[in-house]
Scaffold this motif. Structure first.
Motif, mmCIF file in Angstrom:
data_model
loop_
_atom_site.group_PDB
_atom_site.id
_atom_site.type_symbol
_atom_site.label_atom_id
_atom_site.label_comp_id
_atom_site.label_asym_id
_atom_site.label_seq_id
_atom_site.Cartn_x
_atom_site.Cartn_y
_atom_site.Cartn_z
ATOM 1 N N ASN A 135 -13.061 22.330 10.623
ATOM 2 C CA ASN A 135 -12.404 21.362 11.076
ATOM 3 C C ASN A 135 -12.941 19.970 11.343
ATOM 4 N N ARG A 136 -13.990 19.701 10.665
ATOM 5 C CA ARG A 136 -14.348 18.628 10.691
ATOM 6 C C ARG A 136 -13.400 17.387 9.211
ATOM 7 N N VAL A 137 -13.325 16.587 9.664
ATOM 8 C CA VAL A 137 -12.471 15.387 8.867
ATOM 9 C C VAL A 137 -13.599 14.413 8.909
ATOM 10 N N TYR A 138 -13.687 13.406 7.303
ATOM 11 C CA TYR A 138 -14.063 12.234 7.352
ATOM 12 C C TYR A 138 -13.249 11.464 6.909
ATOM 13 N N TYR A 139 -13.758 10.189 7.609
ATOM 14 C CA TYR A 139 -12.636 8.814 7.447
ATOM 15 C C TYR A 139 -13.710 7.957 6.184
ATOM 16 N N LEU A 140 -12.540 8.281 4.548
ATOM 17 C CA LEU A 140 -13.489 7.447 3.696
ATOM 18 C C LEU A 140 -13.346 6.081 3.925
ATOM 19 N N LYS A 141 -14.511 4.748 3.267
ATOM 20 C CA LYS A 141 -14.190 3.684 3.855
ATOM 21 C C LYS A 141 -13.513 3.131 2.690
ATOM 22 N N ASN A 144 1.067 -0.961 -0.448
ATOM 23 C CA ASN A 144 0.361 0.188 -0.552
ATOM 24 C C ASN A 144 0.718 1.164 -0.317
ATOM 25 N N ARG A 145 1.377 1.340 -1.174
ATOM 26 C CA ARG A 145 2.159 2.905 -0.887
ATOM 27 C C ARG A 145 1.589 3.793 -2.100
ATOM 28 N N ASN A 146 2.282 5.046 -1.571
ATOM 29 C CA ASN A 146 1.979 6.189 -2.159
ATOM 30 C C ASN A 146 2.439 6.298 -3.743
ATOM 31 N N TYR A 185 -10.272 9.242 -4.510
ATOM 32 C CA TYR A 185 -10.013 9.579 -4.110
ATOM 33 C C TYR A 185 -8.885 9.499 -2.770
ATOM 34 N N ALA A 186 -9.741 8.123 -1.522
ATOM 35 C CA ALA A 186 -9.026 7.918 -0.912
ATOM 36 C C ALA A 186 -7.657 6.627 -1.661
ATOM 37 N N LEU A 187 -7.882 5.960 -2.104
ATOM 38 C CA LEU A 187 -6.218 5.069 -3.307
ATOM 39 C C LEU A 187 -5.471 5.486 -2.939
ATOM 40 N N LEU A 188 -5.545 7.309 -3.852
ATOM 41 C CA LEU A 188 -5.149 8.308 -4.368
ATOM 42 C C LEU A 188 -4.225 9.247 -3.135
ATOM 43 N N PHE A 189 -5.150 9.154 -2.132
ATOM 44 C CA PHE A 189 -5.022 10.622 -1.681
ATOM 45 C C PHE A 189 -4.593 9.723 0.354
ATOM 46 N N GLY A 190 -5.637 8.472 0.698
ATOM 47 C CA GLY A 190 -5.277 8.338 2.278
ATOM 48 C C GLY A 190 -7.188 8.356 1.927
ATOM 49 N N ASN A 191 -7.706 7.792 2.958
ATOM 50 C CA ASN A 191 -8.481 7.688 3.935
ATOM 51 C C ASN A 191 -9.463 8.691 4.578
ATOM 52 N N THR A 192 -8.482 9.877 5.011
ATOM 53 C CA THR A 192 -8.938 10.897 5.186
ATOM 54 C C THR A 192 -9.098 11.880 4.269
ATOM 55 N N ILE A 193 -10.632 13.018 4.316
ATOM 56 C CA ILE A 193 -10.888 13.850 3.403
ATOM 57 C C ILE A 193 -11.789 15.107 3.904
#
Length: 308
Positions: A302-308, A205-207, A260-268
């Protein structure tokens, strides 16, 4: 039918490459390399899928673990397929390579000839020897029985020809049933070992943006149409609408946010969602994120959402 302990699934790496290839403009300097890597990764995945028919001929007592990635003494090592019986472990390395495969036993060099062109390829024999050593070390470090380890390279492409100098470890897919005849069909494998191997798997799982040195702003923003695939949709009232085929959807942004989650991570954040989905309204972005019932923390801006 053998028992599948760890099934074959589409890798995160392949999903990331597909997403990156679609969202990176064709003129970008890294595009050719990414497309080549994507083609190779897809070929490997399809090659692994193609041997499924022959795996049904393995003894019903055998355990199968697909795409196993384990931590070795210095780095990770990956096995396309590991077959476990009560008396042996069998590493299967799968190659989806068309053309004629040549091997020079004096130099240990492997080449492939296709359409009159000969090129050097990575020696699969060296690869399975490294895998053998790494797996043996892994078993010893975790106090598992040191069962005999056999190694085989399976060439799955129907257009592959193996020349007469190829090592005995090189086989084609249709030869798998012959190899399985050497297994003892009546003994039960080491279930504890199979379970430990499956639980020790660490997926790659690399960037990829870092790997290919791509600035995130170079990527195409927006929501792709599921029908046109290459066309971007427009947000109109409560729907996404494709200006090309007129297809509409209420949930097209789900796929985009998965990318987006695949490319940048699971927070947005709301701002990041607006930028990636290519929408201006903060309220619209909040509505879309809330509709997905995502876990979140923080308040308002400041809300952060966690993508599944």
């Amino acid at each position: 039918m053998p028992i599948t302990i760890k099934p074959r699934t589409k890798s995160t790496e392949l999903s990331k490459l597909e997403t990156l290839a679609r969202r990176l403009p064709a003129r970008h300097p890294s595009a050719p390399r990414i497309n080549d890597d994507l083609a190779q990764t897809r070929a490997g995945y399809h090659g692994e899928q193609s041997i499924e028919y022959y795996l049904h001929t393995a003894p019903a007592s055998a355990h199968l673990l697909h795409d196993l990635r384990l931590k070795g003494p210095h780095n990770y090592f990956q096995l396309d397929l590991l077959i476990i019986t009560a008396s042996t472990l069998h590493i299967i390395e799968i190659k989806n390579i068309a053309g004629t495969i040549h091997y020079d036993p004096r130099t240990g060099q492997a080449t492939r000839t296709l359409a009159g062109q000969t090129e050097r390829i990575r020696n699969p024999l060296h690869q399975i020897k490294r895998q053998h050593a790494a797996l043996s070390h892994w078993l010893s470090a975790r106090a598992h029985p040191q069962l005999p380890i056999h190694t085989t390279v399976i060439f799955t492409n129907p257009d592959t020809i193996l020349d007469t100098n190829c090592p005995a470890e090189f086989h084609q897919s249709e030869q798998l049933p012959e190899l399985f005849q050497h297994y003892d069909p009546d003994t039960v494998p080491h279930t504890e070992l199979s379970r430990d191997l499956a639980q020790s798997h660490k997926p790659l799982n690399r960037n990829l943006l870092e790997k290919y040195k791509i600035d995130r702003h170079a990527l195409t923003r927006g929501v792709y149409c599921a029908h046109c695939e290459s066309r971007l949709m427009q947000r109109q009232r409560y729907l996404w609408r494709c200006p090309s085929c007129a297809h509409t959807s209420r949930t097209a942004h789900h796929t985009a946010l998965n990318e987006y989650a695949l490319l940048f991570g699971n927070t947005i954040t709301n701002k990041q969602a607006r930028e990636f989905l290519n929408i201006r309204s903060r309220t619209t972005a909040r509505t879309l994120l809330r509709s997905m019932r995502l876990v979140h923390n923080g308040k308002q801006s400041n809300r952060v959402y966690y993508l599944k």
